[in-house]
Write an enzyme that holds these catalytic residues in place. Structure first.
Site, PDB file in Angstrom:
ATOM      1  N   ILE A 479       1.470   2.367  10.520  1.00 23.29           N
ATOM      2  CA  ILE A 479       1.286   1.419   9.418  1.00 23.29           C
ATOM      3  C   ILE A 479       0.864   2.153   8.148  1.00 23.29           C
ATOM      4  CG2 ILE A 479      -0.088  -0.530   8.605  1.00 23.29           C
ATOM      5  CD1 ILE A 479       1.941  -1.404  10.623  1.00 23.29           C
ATOM      6  N   ASP A 480      -0.021   3.127   8.273  1.00 22.83           N
ATOM      7  CA  ASP A 480      -0.427   3.919   7.109  1.00 22.83           C
ATOM      8  C   ASP A 480       0.782   4.590   6.464  1.00 22.83           C
ATOM      9  OD1 ASP A 480      -3.162   3.608   6.645  1.00 22.83           O
ATOM     10  OD2 ASP A 480      -3.714   5.016   8.216  1.00 22.83           O
TER      11      ASP A 480
END
Length: 578
Positions: A479-480
């Site tokens: 997600i980062d």
């Protein structure tokens, strides 16, 4: 940001900077479908259904065929997408890329064996990168540049996603390895997420040792287990593993979820339930990047002079543009790094003494390998933004820049006096970008916006798990990384909008946007192609393999991924319609 004088003028709204553009797309692959959706959201008309992709772009091709606001003699952008790209290992789909480029190795660390992600993660990243290449190419064409045609691949997207892990794996072991504590063997009773007495699975997050201690003490866990559990929990973003003492899972298993939530709130720990893949999310925003005009502000008079270094990168569609970046951890720094790979001059604003992450082992020479993976090539200016002198220094940098990128906690920009309106007063054509967490997905007060919490809440964690297994986030920072690519994508779109309209643009993206995109891109009925590529089990060996030489570069102390695109001048391409 001067527009080529011969280019026709055709104003577009800030939220749709590609209005008037027509793109022809070939191929019905995940990267193409993702890129097409992104380009349409920017106002582009896309023609599809033209047949299979060409042999030199087996994962698809995008070509701008009409842009009335570009001078008639100016070449238009083109992006060809491959699977293996420059890697000399044959790959024909997502599972091959996950195996051959190390994603299975990192995702499988908690299980102590390589495992495939249950989503087309690298393909989604490649689709965002392809749309970004087209948008950056349009910006370069509008500015009179020539580097507008690009190639990228799913393998190159995977390498960028793993650049931190490769840097750590290739660093000299003598430079430091973080914690020297022996970790227990991984297993479901030792690895998050946690499970309450009433069967609720959940994730927790804190960056502070004192809140970790407070939470587990309230739950009655033994102090030895609390102390032993903090290093692997704190380092899981970097290591991809988190083997905790069994006593911590036992402590949460003795209480119901409501009691655990109360304890977390009292301790200052964020807690989020692990949702199913079908859990509804709020309606998506009108613009995935929330592009809108910069606020009007009083006339600033003369802009203050710039101070600080200028370290421009030759070539690339953003050459000659400056980005001021005030970010930390992964999402913000990687967003700035991607803009630098596109050719921008990126200058970091850091606190006095420099970013503490510079000293986090393992070290690559005098700096953290993981920090360099996200920040190499950037300039740096130290400023205490809590002081008037520090604020003035930041304003001087912004006044001579094209982009200001920050990922401060909500409310901090206002407290610093460096919000969008403040910076619009010194640079009316600025792109002010905020790389946040939850956006409108959760109401205030929001939990910490971090990778694993977003995976849990958005249902992405449930998409990753094998059939019959309970949902659990991967400890690979998916997600980062995707959130960073979306942030950089929004900045490039904002730059195009600012160039077309002559006014500043605000860009706001969040990690939750990455979760939403992965949900929207997942097709549970799609057939998964059989894997034929070998599975990488050692990232350092992969980085040293000549077959992967085009993916990586080294500074002599560690290895990092190269830029995920190659930009070429039109004369070096074979012309032809698609």
């Amino acid at each position: 940001m001067d527009v080529k004088a011969a280019a026709p003028s055709l104003e577009a709204p800030a939220s749709r900077p590609l209005d008037g553009t027509v793109v022809r797309a070939l191929g019905d692959t995940v990267p193409v479908r993702v890129a097409v959706a992104r380009l349409r959201a920017l106002g582009c008309s896309v023609e599809t259904g033209g047949g299979p992709p060409p042999l030199d772009a087996p994962a698809g091709r995008l070509r701008v065929v009409r842009a009335p606001w570009i001078a008639g003699d100016q070449a238009l952008p083109d992006c060809r997408i491959g699977w293996s790209g420059p890697v000399k290992v044959p790959m024909t789909g997502e599972r091959d890329v996950q195996a051959a480029c190390g994603i299975m190795q990192v995702h499988g660390r908690t299980a102590a064996e390589p495992r495939a992600l249950g989503i087309d993660y690298a393909s989604v990243c490649a689709g965002v990168l392809a749309a970004q290449a087209i948008t950056a190419g349009m910006l370069a064409a509008l500015r009179g540049g020539a580097d507008v045609r690009a190639t990228t691949s799913v393998a190159q997207a995977a390498a960028l996603a793993l650049t931190q892990y490769v840097a750590v794996a290739t660093t000299d072991p003598g430079s430091g390895s973080g914690s020297s504590r022996p970790e227990p063997e991984p297993g479901p009773e030792r690895t998050p997420p946690f499970r309450s007495a009433d069967g609720v699975r959940f994730e927790i997050e804190t960056f502070r040792a004192e809140t970790w201690l407070r939470f587990w003490t309230e739950l009655g866990a033994e102090r030895s287990a609390i102390v032993a559990g903090w290093p692997p929990f704190q380092q899981r973003f970097a290591t991809g593993t988190c083997a905790l003492p069994a006593g911590l899972q036992a402590a949460v298993a003795a209480l119901d979820h409501l009691a655990l939530r109360r304890a977390a709130e009292e301790a200052g720990v964020s807690i989020v339930t692990v949702n199913d893949a079908g859990t509804p999310l709020p309606p998506p925003p009108g613009s995935p990047w929330r592009l809108r005009p910069l606020p009007d502000s009083p006339s600033p008079g003369a802009a203050p002079a710039s101070d600080g270094p200028s370290r421009g990168v030759e070539g690339g569609p953003l050459a000659g543009m400056r980005v001021v970046e005030a970010t930390n951890r992964v999402q913000g720094p990687l967003s700035g790094h991607v803009l630098g790979l596109l050719g921008a001059d990126v200058v970091r604003l850091e606190p006095p003494g420099g970013d503490p992450m510079r000293g986090v082992p393992p070290m690559a020479g005098e700096c953290s390998a993981r920090f360099l993976a996200l920040n190499r090539g950037k300039g740096a200016v130290e400023a205490d933004l809590k002081t008037e002198a520090g604020r003035e220094r930041a304003l001087r940098l912004a006044a001579s820049s094209d982009v200001f990128l920050q990922n401060w906690a909500p409310g901090r920009a206002e407290r610093f006096g460096l919000d969008a309106a403040d910076l619009a007063a010194v640079q009316r054509r600025l792109v002010y970008a905020y790389a946040g967490g939850w956006g409108e997905v959760l109401p205030a007060p929001q939990p910490m916006g971090t990778d694993y919490l977003v995976q849990a809440h958005t249902g992405v964690a449930a998409l990753l798990s094998p059939p019959g297994a309970p949902p659990a986030p991967t400890l690979m920072t998916i997600i980062d990384v995707l959130g960073a690519l979306i942030s950089a994508e929004g900045v490039v779109a904002g730059l195009l909008g600012a160039t077309r309209t002559g006014t500043g643009v605000q860009v706001e993206t969040g990690l939750a946007d990455a979760g939403r995109l992965l949900r929207e891109s997942h097709d549970p009925g799609a057939r998964t192609a059989a894997r034929t590529a070998p599975v990488v089990s050692d990232l350092a060996a992969m980085a040293a393999d000549p077959a992967y030489a085009a993916l990586f570069e080294t500074d002599g102390a560690a290895v990092y991924s190269r830029a995920p695109w190659t930009f070429a001048r039109p004369s070096s391409w074979q012309r032809g319609a698609i």
